[in-house]
Design a protein around this motif. Structure first.
Motif, PDB file in Angstrom:
ATOM      1  N   LEU A 164       0.830  -1.203   0.000  1.00  0.00           N
ATOM      2  CA  LEU A 164       0.000   0.000   0.000  1.00  0.00           C
ATOM      3  C   LEU A 164       0.866   1.256   0.000  1.00  0.00           C
ATOM      4  CD1 LEU A 164      -2.797   1.287   0.133  1.00  0.00           C
ATOM      5  CD2 LEU A 164      -2.681   1.113   2.628  1.00  0.00           C
ATOM      6  N   THR A 165       1.952   1.257   0.767  1.00  0.00           N
ATOM      7  CA  THR A 165       2.806   2.452   0.814  1.00  0.00           C
ATOM      8  C   THR A 165       3.525   2.688  -0.510  1.00  0.00           C
ATOM      9  OG1 THR A 165       4.673   1.187   1.730  1.00  0.00           O
ATOM     10  CG2 THR A 165       3.181   2.258   3.301  1.00  0.00           C
ATOM     11  N   ARG A 166       3.669   1.650  -1.318  1.00  0.00           N
ATOM     12  CA  ARG A 166       4.312   1.819  -2.633  1.00  0.00           C
ATOM     13  C   ARG A 166       3.336   2.253  -3.721  1.00  0.00           C
ATOM     14  NH1 ARG A 166       7.332  -2.968  -0.965  1.00  0.00           N
ATOM     15  NH2 ARG A 166       5.918  -4.312  -2.159  1.00  0.00           N
ATOM     16  N   LEU A 167       2.070   2.403  -3.372  1.00  0.00           N
ATOM     17  CA  LEU A 167       1.082   2.853  -4.354  1.00  0.00           C
ATOM     18  C   LEU A 167       1.456   4.251  -4.841  1.00  0.00           C
ATOM     19  CD1 LEU A 167      -1.758   2.520  -5.730  1.00  0.00           C
ATOM     20  CD2 LEU A 167      -2.693   3.674  -3.711  1.00  0.00           C
ATOM     21  N   PRO A 168       1.665   4.430  -6.158  1.00  0.00           N
ATOM     22  CA  PRO A 168       2.045   5.760  -6.638  1.00  0.00           C
ATOM     23  C   PRO A 168       0.882   6.744  -6.529  1.00  0.00           C
ATOM     24  CG  PRO A 168       1.982   4.148  -8.454  1.00  0.00           C
ATOM     25  CD  PRO A 168       1.627   3.423  -7.217  1.00  0.00           C
ATOM     26  N   ALA A 169       1.239   7.986  -6.318  1.00  0.00           N
ATOM     27  CA  ALA A 169       0.217   9.032  -6.261  1.00  0.00           C
ATOM     28  C   ALA A 169      -0.267   9.345  -7.674  1.00  0.00           C
ATOM     29  CB  ALA A 169       0.789  10.281  -5.612  1.00  0.00           C
ATOM     30  N   HIS A 170      -1.569   9.340  -7.853  1.00  0.00           N
ATOM     31  CA  HIS A 170      -2.143   9.721  -9.134  1.00  0.00           C
ATOM     32  C   HIS A 170      -2.403  11.222  -9.140  1.00  0.00           C
ATOM     33  CE1 HIS A 170      -3.332   5.575 -10.758  1.00  0.00           C
ATOM     34  NE2 HIS A 170      -2.647   5.362  -9.649  1.00  0.00           N
ATOM     35  N   ASP A 171      -2.638  11.756 -10.317  1.00  0.00           N
ATOM     36  CA  ASP A 171      -2.893  13.187 -10.455  1.00  0.00           C
ATOM     37  C   ASP A 171      -4.010  13.639  -9.521  1.00  0.00           C
ATOM     38  OD1 ASP A 171      -1.231  14.596 -11.974  1.00  0.00           O
ATOM     39  OD2 ASP A 171      -2.515  14.759 -13.741  1.00  0.00           O
ATOM     40  N   GLY A 172      -3.709  14.634  -8.706  1.00  0.00           N
ATOM     41  CA  GLY A 172      -4.739  15.209  -7.855  1.00  0.00           C
ATOM     42  C   GLY A 172      -4.975  14.492  -6.549  1.00  0.00           C
ATOM     43  N   TRP A 173      -4.220  13.456  -6.262  1.00  0.00           N
ATOM     44  CA  TRP A 173      -4.415  12.717  -5.015  1.00  0.00           C
ATOM     45  C   TRP A 173      -3.738  13.466  -3.861  1.00  0.00           C
ATOM     46  CZ3 TRP A 173      -3.993   6.657  -5.435  1.00  0.00           C
ATOM     47  CH2 TRP A 173      -5.027   6.186  -6.269  1.00  0.00           C
ATOM     48  N   ALA A 174      -4.365  14.515  -3.402  1.00  0.00           N
ATOM     49  CA  ALA A 174      -3.782  15.324  -2.333  1.00  0.00           C
ATOM     50  C   ALA A 174      -3.669  14.552  -1.027  1.00  0.00           C
ATOM     51  CB  ALA A 174      -4.627  16.579  -2.129  1.00  0.00           C
ATOM     52  N   ALA A 175      -4.511  13.542  -0.850  1.00  0.00           N
ATOM     53  CA  ALA A 175      -4.509  12.770   0.393  1.00  0.00           C
ATOM     54  C   ALA A 175      -3.442  11.678   0.411  1.00  0.00           C
ATOM     55  CB  ALA A 175      -5.886  12.146   0.617  1.00  0.00           C
ATOM     56  N   HIS A 176      -2.702  11.497  -0.654  1.00  0.00           N
ATOM     57  CA  HIS A 176      -1.753  10.388  -0.743  1.00  0.00           C
ATOM     58  C   HIS A 176      -0.739  10.348   0.406  1.00  0.00           C
ATOM     59  CE1 HIS A 176       1.714   8.063  -2.308  1.00  0.00           C
ATOM     60  NE2 HIS A 176       0.775   7.325  -2.861  1.00  0.00           N
ATOM     61  N   PRO A 177      -0.190  11.482   0.876  1.00  0.00           N
ATOM     62  CA  PRO A 177       0.778  11.414   1.986  1.00  0.00           C
ATOM     63  C   PRO A 177       0.215  10.795   3.253  1.00  0.00           C
ATOM     64  CG  PRO A 177       0.902  13.547   0.892  1.00  0.00           C
ATOM     65  CD  PRO A 177      -0.308  12.850   0.336  1.00  0.00           C
ATOM     66  N   LEU A 178      -1.097  10.785   3.388  1.00  0.00           N
ATOM     67  CA  LEU A 178      -1.709  10.207   4.585  1.00  0.00           C
ATOM     68  C   LEU A 178      -1.418   8.715   4.700  1.00  0.00           C
ATOM     69  CD1 LEU A 178      -3.572  11.246   6.884  1.00  0.00           C
ATOM     70  CD2 LEU A 178      -5.499  10.343   5.571  1.00  0.00           C
ATOM     71  N   ILE A 179      -1.202   8.040   3.581  1.00  0.00           N
ATOM     72  CA  ILE A 179      -0.917   6.602   3.610  1.00  0.00           C
ATOM     73  C   ILE A 179       0.363   6.344   4.402  1.00  0.00           C
ATOM     74  CG2 ILE A 179      -0.343   4.586   2.211  1.00  0.00           C
ATOM     75  CD1 ILE A 179      -2.054   5.806  -0.040  1.00  0.00           C
ATOM     76  N   ALA A 180       1.422   7.065   4.055  1.00  0.00           N
ATOM     77  CA  ALA A 180       2.699   6.870   4.748  1.00  0.00           C
ATOM     78  C   ALA A 180       2.625   7.329   6.195  1.00  0.00           C
ATOM     79  CB  ALA A 180       3.804   7.631   4.013  1.00  0.00           C
ATOM     80  N   LEU A 181       1.916   8.427   6.464  1.00  0.00           N
ATOM     81  CA  LEU A 181       1.803   8.921   7.834  1.00  0.00           C
ATOM     82  C   LEU A 181       1.129   7.888   8.735  1.00  0.00           C
ATOM     83  CD1 LEU A 181       0.749  12.615   7.110  1.00  0.00           C
ATOM     84  CD2 LEU A 181       2.872  11.885   8.218  1.00  0.00           C
ATOM     85  N   CYS A 182       0.063   7.284   8.241  1.00  0.00           N
ATOM     86  CA  CYS A 182      -0.628   6.271   9.047  1.00  0.00           C
ATOM     87  C   CYS A 182       0.219   5.010   9.183  1.00  0.00           C
ATOM     88  CB  CYS A 182      -1.987   5.949   8.432  1.00  0.00           C
ATOM     89  SG  CYS A 182      -3.230   7.254   8.665  1.00  0.00           S
ATOM     90  N   ALA A 183       0.866   4.598   8.101  1.00  0.00           N
ATOM     91  CA  ALA A 183       1.717   3.406   8.181  1.00  0.00           C
ATOM     92  C   ALA A 183       2.852   3.609   9.179  1.00  0.00           C
ATOM     93  CB  ALA A 183       2.270   3.074   6.799  1.00  0.00           C
ATOM     94  N   ASP A 184       3.451   4.796   9.179  1.00  0.00           N
ATOM     95  CA  ASP A 184       4.536   5.076  10.113  1.00  0.00           C
ATOM     96  C   ASP A 184       4.064   5.060  11.558  1.00  0.00           C
ATOM     97  OD1 ASP A 184       6.546   5.309   8.235  1.00  0.00           O
ATOM     98  OD2 ASP A 184       6.292   7.472   7.971  1.00  0.00           O
ATOM     99  N   SER A 185       2.797   5.348  11.777  1.00  0.00           N
ATOM    100  CA  SER A 185       2.301   5.392  13.160  1.00  0.00           C
ATOM    101  C   SER A 185       2.217   4.010  13.783  1.00  0.00           C
ATOM    102  CB  SER A 185       0.928   6.076  13.212  1.00  0.00           C
ATOM    103  OG  SER A 185      -0.086   5.255  12.684  1.00  0.00           O
ATOM    104  N   LEU A 186       2.361   2.956  12.966  1.00  0.00           N
ATOM    105  CA  LEU A 186       2.428   1.601  13.518  1.00  0.00           C
ATOM    106  C   LEU A 186       3.716   1.357  14.292  1.00  0.00           C
ATOM    107  CD1 LEU A 186       1.117  -0.564  10.538  1.00  0.00           C
ATOM    108  CD2 LEU A 186       0.097  -0.414  12.800  1.00  0.00           C
ATOM    109  N   LEU A 187       4.757   2.143  13.983  1.00  0.00           N
ATOM    110  CA  LEU A 187       6.064   1.968  14.604  1.00  0.00           C
ATOM    111  C   LEU A 187       6.580   0.546  14.432  1.00  0.00           C
ATOM    112  CD1 LEU A 187       5.471   4.007  17.878  1.00  0.00           C
ATOM    113  CD2 LEU A 187       6.631   4.761  15.806  1.00  0.00           C
TER     114      LEU A 187
END
Length: 269
Positions: free
Chosen positions: A73-96
């Motif tokens: 999921l974190t490797r999913l590329p951002a498509h045009d206009g996907w402003a929410a895409h950074p949220l994927i990595a932020l949530c994944a990182d919160s798993l520690l």
């Protein structure tokens, strides 16, 4: 951990073979399943053998298979206009969790486990994802992730049902988002995690997880006023209580984060 009570692991090739005898459970990544003794567990049904496509993107929909790993999921590329895409990595990182865990742990497993600090539950709730459920009679039903998780370690899965996928409308991925998280120690479990999302139509959604036993959403037709948001936060009655934070502390920091997010998404200071 060795699960010494397990007598067999079944590897289904078709949906018809996805059935559960007494004592059997579905197996995805198994990162939690193998982390502690599982009382009464006698068998596993390996869902990864079904070969579900991890990620499918169309113009309107992102479909995340329940067996999609967090790494995929974190490797999913951002498509045009996907402003929410950074949220994927932020949530994944919160798993520690280490990248080794990311390569095994599944998105569906994290959601179905229904822990308050489940980071994929936070992500999917924020994006208004829909849980796709295979029913025991061979059918299918859907419900919002915010309704799928109902309490700590409790979901709306009935006996014999399986979480098949999570569907996210690409309109949600084009929304502006904001993220806040806090823990009592630098590498501690999330005490509370608050996110915000503002759509093109102005609709604003504040989502609280980790600090509450289940995902809590506050929805507004536009960015709310400071008073309106504070009033809505004050009406949240259930705050989680465990060694990672007291209810009063979780309420206080969540309310502070919600106001910061409101301003970040365009509200007047």
């Amino acid at each position: 951990m060795d699960l010494i009570t397990v007598q067999q692991i079944r590897v289904p090739a078709t949906r018809d073979e996805v059935t559960f005898a007494p004592g059997e459970r579905p197996l995805g990544g198994g990162t939690w399943l193998f982390s502690e003794p599982q009382e009464g567990l006698t068998g596993l049904v390996d869902l990864t053998a079904l070969g579900w496509e991890p990620l499918t993107v169309t113009d309107d929909l992102l479909t995340v298979a329940a067996t999609c790993t967090i790494a995929e999921l974190t490797r999913l590329p951002a498509h045009d206009g996907w402003a929410a895409h950074p949220l994927i990595a932020l949530c994944a990182d919160s798993l520690l969790a280490s990248w080794k865990i990311w390569n095994v742990a599944t998105v569906g497993g994290n959601v179905a486990l229904a822990l308050p600090a489940g980071a994929m539950t936070s992500l999917m709730s924020t994006l208004d994802a829909t849980a796709v459920i295979w029913t025991a009679d061979g059918g299918e039903r859907r419900m919002p992730v915010t309704e799928f998780v109902t309490d700590v370690r409790v979901t709306r899965l009935a006996p014999g049902e399986v979480l098949r996928a999570l569907e996210v409308r690409t309109a949600a991925l084009r929304s502006r988002t904001a993220f806040r998280r806090i823990a009592l120690s630098p590498l501690g479990r999330s005490g509370t995690l608050v996110t915000g999302r503002r759509g093109a139509d102005g609709e604003t959604v504040i989502t609280i997880t980790a600090g509450t036993p289940r995902p809590v959403q506050l929805r507004f037709d536009e960015v709310p006023s400071e008073r309106a948001l504070a009033d809505a936060m004050s009406r949240i009655e259930e705050w989680y209580d465990d060694p990672h934070g007291s209810p009063d502390w979780r309420r206080a920091v969540s309310t502070l984060f919600a106001e910061e997010i409101r301003q970040e998404l365009g509200g007047a200071a």
